[in-house]
Design a protein around this motif. Structure first.
Motif, PDB file in Angstrom:
ATOM      1  N   GLN A  39       7.288 -30.344  41.712  1.00 34.37           N
ATOM      2  CA  GLN A  39       6.767 -29.300  40.822  1.00 34.37           C
ATOM      3  C   GLN A  39       5.249 -29.359  40.688  1.00 34.37           C
ATOM      4  N   ASN A  40       4.650 -30.493  41.046  1.00 36.33           N
ATOM      5  CA  ASN A  40       3.197 -30.652  40.942  1.00 36.33           C
ATOM      6  C   ASN A  40       2.462 -30.144  42.177  1.00 36.33           C
ATOM      7  N   ILE A  41       3.195 -29.641  43.156  1.00 32.86           N
ATOM      8  CA  ILE A  41       2.577 -29.206  44.410  1.00 32.86           C
ATOM      9  C   ILE A  41       2.772 -27.709  44.586  1.00 32.86           C
ATOM     10  N   GLU A  42       1.671 -27.032  44.666  1.00 34.42           N
ATOM     11  CA  GLU A  42       1.665 -25.586  44.890  1.00 34.42           C
ATOM     12  C   GLU A  42       1.256 -25.346  46.341  1.00 34.42           C
ATOM     13  N   VAL A  43       2.043 -24.550  47.044  1.00 32.11           N
ATOM     14  CA  VAL A  43       1.730 -24.217  48.435  1.00 32.11           C
ATOM     15  C   VAL A  43       1.525 -22.716  48.525  1.00 32.11           C
ATOM     16  N   VAL A  44       0.410 -22.323  49.104  1.00 34.56           N
ATOM     17  CA  VAL A  44       0.108 -20.910  49.334  1.00 34.56           C
ATOM     18  C   VAL A  44       0.084 -20.707  50.844  1.00 34.56           C
ATOM     19  N   VAL A  45       1.001 -19.858  51.333  1.00 29.16           N
ATOM     20  CA  VAL A  45       1.146 -19.613  52.766  1.00 29.16           C
ATOM     21  C   VAL A  45       0.669 -18.206  53.060  1.00 29.16           C
ATOM     22  N   ASN A  46      -0.413 -18.106  53.825  1.00 30.40           N
ATOM     23  CA  ASN A  46      -0.980 -16.810  54.188  1.00 30.40           C
ATOM     24  C   ASN A  46      -1.151 -15.921  52.957  1.00 30.40           C
ATOM     25  N   GLY A  47      -1.592 -16.527  51.864  1.00 31.66           N
ATOM     26  CA  GLY A  47      -1.863 -15.780  50.636  1.00 31.66           C
ATOM     27  C   GLY A  47      -0.667 -15.600  49.719  1.00 31.66           C
ATOM     28  N   GLN A  48       0.523 -16.078  50.115  1.00 35.93           N
ATOM     29  CA  GLN A  48       1.702 -15.946  49.263  1.00 35.93           C
ATOM     30  C   GLN A  48       2.080 -17.311  48.687  1.00 35.93           C
ATOM     31  N   TRP A  49       2.293 -17.324  47.390  1.00 41.88           N
ATOM     32  CA  TRP A  49       2.555 -18.546  46.648  1.00 41.88           C
ATOM     33  C   TRP A  49       3.993 -19.004  46.798  1.00 41.88           C
ATOM     34  N   TYR A  50       4.210 -20.327  46.927  1.00 41.59           N
ATOM     35  CA  TYR A  50       5.544 -20.923  47.018  1.00 41.59           C
ATOM     36  C   TYR A  50       5.568 -22.168  46.148  1.00 41.59           C
ATOM     37  N   LYS A  51       6.588 -22.316  45.335  1.00 43.58           N
ATOM     38  CA  LYS A  51       6.761 -23.523  44.517  1.00 43.58           C
ATOM     39  C   LYS A  51       8.250 -23.721  44.254  1.00 43.58           C
ATOM     40  N   PRO A  52       8.798 -24.932  44.540  1.00 50.38           N
ATOM     41  CA  PRO A  52      10.242 -25.143  44.371  1.00 50.38           C
ATOM     42  C   PRO A  52      10.606 -25.500  42.938  1.00 50.38           C
ATOM     43  N   HIS A  53      11.895 -25.659  42.715  1.00 47.15           N
ATOM     44  CA  HIS A  53      12.385 -26.037  41.394  1.00 47.15           C
ATOM     45  C   HIS A  53      13.153 -27.357  41.468  1.00 47.15           C
ATOM     46  N   GLN A  54      12.683 -28.275  42.313  1.00 49.54           N
ATOM     47  CA  GLN A  54      13.360 -29.550  42.424  1.00 49.54           C
ATOM     48  C   GLN A  54      12.349 -30.682  42.264  1.00 49.54           C
TER      49      GLN A  54
END
Length: 168
Positions: A150-165
């Protein structure tokens, strides 16, 4: 006595998390006879001979680390698992660091670039989500760096991704 207040020829055990009684019960079965322990946590435990002893230890201070990874990808990028691979590998790297070990930003770049399809990456880290930078994070001697997914934010080609685990 050393500069931390430890007795001569003694051992000071630091643990990250856990129940004090469980820790004492585990330690009493592993320590050699006559071992002198230091620490502010004092818990009584019974050894194999039935003798009760006080087991001293301390808890390391958890130092949560936050990460933001921006990536530009190519055709080899796996849209289903690429971002989660970045999160898992970065979290594992940070959480595997030893107590007092500096979190070096540059050591995360090979991890991110090892994921298929990553063309470019920028990484920022910090001790809070609102205070990320491109600077290394100094960890004090008795702190242990950790990183949940949850402490890691990934932005792929301008789109945000963050899991719930969470990774342990």
């Amino acid at each position: 006595v050393d500069s931390y207040g430890n007795l001569p020829e003694s051992v000071h055990i630091y643990v990250l998390g856990g129940n004090g009684q469980d820790i004492a019960n585990t330690l009493i079965g592993c320590l050699p006879a006559g071992c002198v322990l230091n620490g502010s946590q004092a818990v009584n435990a019974t050894d194999i001979s039935g003798n009760e002893k006080t087991i001293n230890s301390d808890f390391a201070t958890d130092k949560p680390i936050y990460v933001k990874v921006n990536v530009k990808t190519n055709d080899q990028w796996n849209a289903d698992s690429g971002a989660s691979q970045i999160q898992q590998q970065v979290a594992q790297f940070i959480s595997s660091l030893d107590m007092g070990q500096t979190v070096f930003l540059t050591k995360m770049y090979p991890i991110v670039y090892s994921i298929d399809g990553v063309d470019e990456a920028t990484i920022s880290i910090g001790t809070s989500q609102s205070n990320l930078s491109s600077s290394d994070i100094t960890v004090e001697r008795f702190e242990a760096p950790s990183c949940d997914l949850q402490n890691i934010e990934v932005v792929v080609n301008g789109q945000w991704y963050k899991p719930h685990q969470r990774i342990n």
